[in-house]
Write an enzyme that holds these catalytic residues in place. Structure first.
Site, mmCIF file in Angstrom:
data_model
loop_
_atom_site.group_PDB
_atom_site.id
_atom_site.type_symbol
_atom_site.label_atom_id
_atom_site.label_comp_id
_atom_site.label_asym_id
_atom_site.label_seq_id
_atom_site.Cartn_x
_atom_site.Cartn_y
_atom_site.Cartn_z
ATOM 1 N N LYS A 54 -4.484 -6.561 3.308
ATOM 2 C CA LYS A 54 -4.417 -5.282 2.579
ATOM 3 C C LYS A 54 -5.967 -5.002 1.964
ATOM 4 C CE LYS A 54 -3.124 -2.389 -0.568
ATOM 5 N NZ LYS A 54 -3.867 -2.252 -1.644
ATOM 6 N N HIS A 71 -7.615 -3.277 4.506
ATOM 7 C CA HIS A 71 -7.016 -1.605 4.572
ATOM 8 C C HIS A 71 -7.687 -1.194 3.687
ATOM 9 C CE1 HIS A 71 -4.605 0.992 2.442
ATOM 10 N NE2 HIS A 71 -3.781 1.240 3.500
ATOM 11 N N ASN A 72 -7.854 -1.652 2.230
ATOM 12 C CA ASN A 72 -8.581 -0.739 1.394
ATOM 13 C C ASN A 72 -9.851 -0.456 1.587
ATOM 14 O OD1 ASN A 72 -6.114 -1.265 -0.122
ATOM 15 N ND2 ASN A 72 -7.133 -1.096 -2.065
ATOM 16 N N SER A 128 0.700 -1.338 0.172
ATOM 17 C CA SER A 128 0.064 0.096 0.213
ATOM 18 C C SER A 128 0.826 1.386 0.131
ATOM 19 C CB SER A 128 -0.862 0.032 1.126
ATOM 20 O OG SER A 128 -1.783 1.419 1.199
ATOM 21 N N GLU A 172 -10.001 2.273 3.903
ATOM 22 C CA GLU A 172 -9.624 3.411 2.923
ATOM 23 C C GLU A 172 -10.944 4.127 2.264
ATOM 24 O OE1 GLU A 172 -6.519 2.612 0.013
ATOM 25 O OE2 GLU A 172 -7.806 3.200 -1.600
HETATM 26 C C1 6PG Z 1 -2.995 1.560 -2.079
HETATM 27 C C2 6PG Z 1 -4.433 1.888 -2.773
HETATM 28 C C3 6PG Z 1 -4.404 1.002 -3.964
HETATM 29 C C4 6PG Z 1 -5.591 0.921 -4.550
HETATM 30 C C5 6PG Z 1 -5.763 2.140 -5.839
HETATM 31 C C6 6PG Z 1 -7.054 1.900 -6.432
HETATM 32 O O1 6PG Z 1 -3.303 0.886 -0.905
HETATM 33 O O2 6PG Z 1 -2.126 1.779 -2.326
HETATM 34 O O3 6PG Z 1 -5.471 1.209 -1.889
HETATM 35 O O4 6PG Z 1 -4.062 -0.354 -3.698
HETATM 36 O O5 6PG Z 1 -6.119 -0.399 -5.064
HETATM 37 O O6 6PG Z 1 -5.687 3.095 -5.232
HETATM 38 O O7 6PG Z 1 -8.243 1.607 -5.390
HETATM 39 P P1 6PG Z 1 -9.805 1.586 -5.971
HETATM 40 O O8 6PG Z 1 -9.877 1.731 -7.373
HETATM 41 O O9 6PG Z 1 -10.250 0.372 -5.495
HETATM 42 O O10 6PG Z 1 -10.235 3.027 -5.177
#
Ligand code: 6PG
Length: 461
Positions: free
Chosen positions: A170, A173-174, A116, A177
């Site tokens: 991960k 984590h997303n 990430s 996010e």
């Molecule tokens: C990270 C981000 C990355 C993510 C992209 C697009 O941790 O660096 O989470 O992995 O996949 O930024 O994410 P989305 O298209 O799902 O918003």
């Protein structure tokens, strides 16, 4: 991302063999950045493998899904026992578990690694969440820790758990996010529509919030995005961007996995749905003509901006609490010994959700891990102090017709957790009435059913 990871390894003294199926990309990397370290260009996978000493360590960075299987299929015939394939893309953890088992049967280690931090993080230091066999980390750990971000000298990289654990962490984590980004968006929307604050003014507010308990990468970049003027139109960039959010899938996977685990990540799931609704452009255009607003805006008090800050903080805390709770549930379900303190520590730098808050979250899990992050004394007190403002902001949003799905669902989660009685009792009664699905009683053990159509006597089941 792949090129930047290669540069990061090279800058840290590793000899890096590089291959891209588009050979021009390989040549471009060497031409532009060859002086940064020791690169060995490979025009084919066979050349790449031939240039590596055993046990070979091959990091694959391709789009999740079939492309990963395709690369594995090409690599396997070229590899020997003990070689390691590292998948550093955003692969679905169930695919990683399958691939790891398949390859283990062939004597090849497969390590799914969550990375990430985006392009910049890949180059300067991402947060790295490796899964796979523990012994693989003995070989990979030093090199991954060398390129990872560090927080006060501690690398944001540590072995997470077996098979798909790294990709699962991960993925969550997303999910956090997504929720973080959505509730920041809701705060912006309220300050704009209810507070009448233009992007430039809000940029200053968010920049100021980056010196409070909200300090984080996402708050920092929000201030940057809101401050930016579109060169072509001279308008705030945020006003010329189409308001339909994309998603590559990790947030969706988090929601699906949570439903399978029975983990109530209400705020995170709402953030996924919010992206979906934003993309319903046809329905949204029609709704503006057809659906009545019926709003009765409650004028925001003078402390509205700070109320929004508190509501944002409270909802953010709930998102982290829900994500960490889901990780605990997944560890039980998949046999991973997930250490929530260690995971929070990996998120303190390098990753997209990096925030000052994470150091406090890590400390909350240091002693007796709380059943829920919100119950940790410091957080129970902090969120309790924010509740009055949180309620005022959600009420103001509802009265003004401003959608705040994360802020409001997080409040509903908070209230449901603390409610002495929930309407689930009535639901159990309804289920027993139409389906004889039985219920428990509060005053005695056992399982019961009411004979709804035969005199309504209660029988023990
Ligand atoms: C990270 C981000 C990355 C993510 C992209 C697009 O941790 O660096 O989470 O992995 O996949 O930024 O994410 P989305 O298209 O799902 O918003």
């Amino acid at each position: 991302m792949g090129a930047n990871l290669a540069r990061n390894f090279a800058r840290n003294g590793f000899t890096v063999a590089v291959h891209n199926r588009s050979e021009g990309r390989t040549q471009e990397l060497i031409a532009k950045h060859g002086a940064e370290g020791d690169f060995v260009p490979a025009s084919s996978l066979a050349d790449l493998v031939a240039s590596l000493k055993r046990p070979r360590r091959i990091l694959v960075m391709v789009k999740a899904g079939a492309p990963v299987d395709a690369v594995i299929e090409q690599l396997v015939p070229l590899l020997d026992d003990g070689d390691i394939i590292i998948d550093a893309g955003n692969s679905l953890y169930t695919d990683t578990r399958r691939r790891e088992a398949d390859l283990a049967a062939k004597g090849i280690h497969f390590v799914g690694v969550g990375v990430s931090g985006g392009e910049e993080g890949a180059l300067h230091g991402p947060s790295i969440m490796p899964g796979g066999p523990r012994e693989s980390y003995d070989s990979l750990g030093p090199m991954l820790e060398a390129i990872a971000a560090d927080y006060e000298g501690t690398p944001c990289c540590a072995w997470i758990g077996t098979d798909g654990a790294g990709h699962f962490v991960k993925m969550v984590h997303n999910g956090i996010e997504y929720s973080d980004m959505q509730v920041i968006g809701e705060s912006y929307h309220l300050l704009r529509e209810v507070g009448g604050l233009e992007p430039a003014a809000q940029a200053e507010i968010f920049a100021g919030w980056n010196s409070t308990e909200l300090a984080s990468y996402l708050i920092e970049i929000t201030a940057e995005v809101l401050a930016h003027t579109d060169a072509e139109s001279g308008r705030p960039l945020v006003d010329v961007i189409v308001d339909a959010a994309g998603q590559k899938g990790t947030g969706r996977w988090t929601a699906i996995s949570a439903l399978e685990l029975g983990a109530p990540i209400t705020a995170i799931t709402e953030s996924v749905f919010a992206r979906g609704i934003s993309s319903l452009t046809g329905q949204r255009e029609q709704a503006q003509q057809v659906l009545q607003g019926g709003t009765a805006p409650v004028p925001p008090g003078e402390g509205f901006v700070d109320d929004v800050r508190q509501a944002l903080y409270a909802a953010k805390l709930v998102s982290y609490a829900q994500g960490l709770d889901m990780l605990r549930e997944a560890g039980r379900e998949y046999g991973w010994d997930l250490n929530l303190k260690d995971i929070a520590s990996l998120w303190r730098a390098g990753c997209i959700i990096r925030a000052d808050l994470l150091d406090e979250i890590m400390k909350a899990y240091e002693s007796e891990p709380p059943a829920n992050l919100l119950f940790a004394p410091a957080f129970a007190e902090a969120i309790g102090a924010a509740v009055p403002a949180w309620r005022r902001v959600v009420a103001t949003a509802v009265s003004a017709g401003i959608p705040v799905p994360v802020m409001s669902s997080a409040l509903a989660y908070y209230d449901a957790l603390r409610a002495p009685r929930l309407p689930a009792a009535l639901i159990q009664g309804q289920r027993d009435y139409f389906g004889a699905h039985t219920y428990q009683r509060v005053d005695k053990p056992g399982t019961f059913h009411t004979l709804w159509s035969e005199g309504r006597a209660e029988v023990e089941w």
